[in-house]
Design a protein around this motif. Structure first.
Motif, PDB file in Angstrom:
ATOM      1  N   GLY A   7       0.720  -1.161  -0.064  1.00  0.00           N
ATOM      2  CA  GLY A   7       0.059  -0.025   0.109  1.00  0.00           C
ATOM      3  C   GLY A   7       0.891   1.345   0.136  1.00  0.00           C
ATOM      4  O   GLY A   7       0.473   2.352  -0.733  1.00  0.00           O
ATOM      5  N   SER A   8       1.943   1.167   0.651  1.00  0.00           N
ATOM      6  CA  SER A   8       2.961   2.356   0.549  1.00  0.00           C
ATOM      7  C   SER A   8       3.677   2.512  -0.703  1.00  0.00           C
ATOM      8  O   SER A   8       3.814   3.696  -1.232  1.00  0.00           O
ATOM      9  CB  SER A   8       4.004   2.244   1.613  1.00  0.00           C
ATOM     10  OG  SER A   8       4.865   1.405   1.481  1.00  0.00           O
ATOM     11  N   ARG A   9       3.694   1.504  -1.603  1.00  0.00           N
ATOM     12  CA  ARG A   9       4.472   1.417  -2.992  1.00  0.00           C
ATOM     13  C   ARG A   9       3.487   1.697  -3.872  1.00  0.00           C
ATOM     14  O   ARG A   9       3.793   2.437  -5.011  1.00  0.00           O
ATOM     15  CB  ARG A   9       5.104   0.210  -3.344  1.00  0.00           C
ATOM     16  CG  ARG A   9       6.210  -0.068  -2.445  1.00  0.00           C
ATOM     17  CD  ARG A   9       6.697  -1.478  -2.516  1.00  0.00           C
ATOM     18  NE  ARG A   9       7.990  -1.859  -1.652  1.00  0.00           N
ATOM     19  CZ  ARG A   9       9.116  -2.036  -2.249  1.00  0.00           C
ATOM     20  NH1 ARG A   9       9.293  -2.465  -3.533  1.00  0.00           N
ATOM     21  NH2 ARG A   9      10.211  -2.484  -1.434  1.00  0.00           N
ATOM     22  N   VAL A  10       2.042   1.394  -3.959  1.00  0.00           N
ATOM     23  CA  VAL A  10       1.014   1.543  -4.654  1.00  0.00           C
ATOM     24  C   VAL A  10      -0.056   1.836  -4.038  1.00  0.00           C
ATOM     25  O   VAL A  10      -0.812   1.240  -3.226  1.00  0.00           O
ATOM     26  CB  VAL A  10       0.577   0.454  -5.541  1.00  0.00           C
ATOM     27  CG1 VAL A  10      -0.412   0.859  -6.462  1.00  0.00           C
ATOM     28  CG2 VAL A  10       1.994  -0.118  -6.208  1.00  0.00           C
ATOM     29  N   ASN A  11      -0.264   3.331  -3.755  1.00  0.00           N
ATOM     30  CA  ASN A  11      -1.264   3.692  -2.997  1.00  0.00           C
ATOM     31  C   ASN A  11      -2.633   3.694  -3.551  1.00  0.00           C
ATOM     32  O   ASN A  11      -3.311   4.620  -4.143  1.00  0.00           O
ATOM     33  CB  ASN A  11      -1.117   5.347  -2.809  1.00  0.00           C
ATOM     34  CG  ASN A  11      -1.744   5.876  -1.514  1.00  0.00           C
ATOM     35  OD1 ASN A  11      -2.749   5.037  -0.873  1.00  0.00           O
ATOM     36  ND2 ASN A  11      -1.875   6.946  -1.438  1.00  0.00           N
ATOM     37  N   ILE A  12      -3.322   2.401  -3.378  1.00  0.00           N
ATOM     38  CA  ILE A  12      -4.757   2.044  -3.683  1.00  0.00           C
ATOM     39  C   ILE A  12      -5.352   1.682  -2.419  1.00  0.00           C
ATOM     40  O   ILE A  12      -4.991   0.948  -1.635  1.00  0.00           O
ATOM     41  CB  ILE A  12      -4.657   1.252  -4.992  1.00  0.00           C
ATOM     42  CG1 ILE A  12      -3.777   0.009  -4.661  1.00  0.00           C
ATOM     43  CG2 ILE A  12      -4.330   1.880  -6.216  1.00  0.00           C
ATOM     44  CD1 ILE A  12      -3.866  -0.904  -5.950  1.00  0.00           C
ATOM     45  N   LYS A  13      -6.581   1.998  -2.593  1.00  0.00           N
ATOM     46  CA  LYS A  13      -7.550   1.590  -1.191  1.00  0.00           C
ATOM     47  C   LYS A  13      -7.657  -0.082  -1.107  1.00  0.00           C
ATOM     48  O   LYS A  13      -7.606  -0.224   0.082  1.00  0.00           O
ATOM     49  CB  LYS A  13      -8.873   2.001  -1.599  1.00  0.00           C
ATOM     50  CG  LYS A  13      -9.903   1.880  -0.398  1.00  0.00           C
ATOM     51  CD  LYS A  13     -11.059   2.694  -0.791  1.00  0.00           C
ATOM     52  CE  LYS A  13     -11.920   2.350   0.599  1.00  0.00           C
ATOM     53  NZ  LYS A  13     -13.579   2.983   0.425  1.00  0.00           N
ATOM     54  N   CYS A  14      -7.548  -0.670  -2.110  1.00  0.00           N
ATOM     55  CA  CYS A  14      -7.733  -2.050  -1.815  1.00  0.00           C
ATOM     56  C   CYS A  14      -6.444  -2.808  -1.123  1.00  0.00           C
ATOM     57  O   CYS A  14      -6.659  -3.847  -0.723  1.00  0.00           O
ATOM     58  CB  CYS A  14      -7.954  -3.086  -3.236  1.00  0.00           C
ATOM     59  SG  CYS A  14      -6.725  -2.941  -4.361  1.00  0.00           S
ATOM     60  N   PHE A  15      -5.343  -2.017  -1.084  1.00  0.00           N
ATOM     61  CA  PHE A  15      -4.182  -2.545  -0.462  1.00  0.00           C
ATOM     62  C   PHE A  15      -4.222  -1.676   0.959  1.00  0.00           C
ATOM     63  O   PHE A  15      -3.475  -2.476   1.770  1.00  0.00           O
ATOM     64  CB  PHE A  15      -2.992  -2.042  -1.026  1.00  0.00           C
ATOM     65  CG  PHE A  15      -2.624  -2.713  -2.501  1.00  0.00           C
ATOM     66  CD1 PHE A  15      -3.284  -3.886  -2.760  1.00  0.00           C
ATOM     67  CD2 PHE A  15      -1.463  -2.693  -3.034  1.00  0.00           C
ATOM     68  CE1 PHE A  15      -3.049  -4.440  -3.946  1.00  0.00           C
ATOM     69  CE2 PHE A  15      -1.114  -3.165  -4.078  1.00  0.00           C
ATOM     70  CZ  PHE A  15      -1.951  -4.011  -4.641  1.00  0.00           C
TER      71      PHE A  15
END
Length: 73
Positions: free
Chosen positions: A33-41
């Motif tokens: 989630g910190s690398r790819v900031n998307i809600k599902c992560f």
């Protein structure tokens, strides 16, 4: 003539689910989630919700695929 245009594609034959499972083991949801900031992560993450989102969202899927390829080097 090349009958298999996928021969140079490093993701050929790897499912999105397999990519996600690898990344969860390698990094965990928080790091993903910190690398790819998307809600599902970042918000109640699961493989199922991530698959649903990434299949509909090409820009996010590309980022996840790049993260996977970097993790394999």
């Amino acid at each position: 003539m090349d009958n298999n245009p996928q021969v140079n594609n490093p993701l050929h034959g790897i499912t999105l689910e397999a990519i996600l499972n690898h990344l969860v083991v390698q990094y965990g949801w928080e790091e993903m989630g910190s690398r790819v900031n998307i809600k599902c992560f970042n918000d109640n993450p699961s493989i199922k919700s991530s698959l649903t989102f990434l299949r509909k969202t090409p820009w996010a899927r590309e980022k996840v695929e790049r993260m996977y390829l970097k993790s394999r080097k």
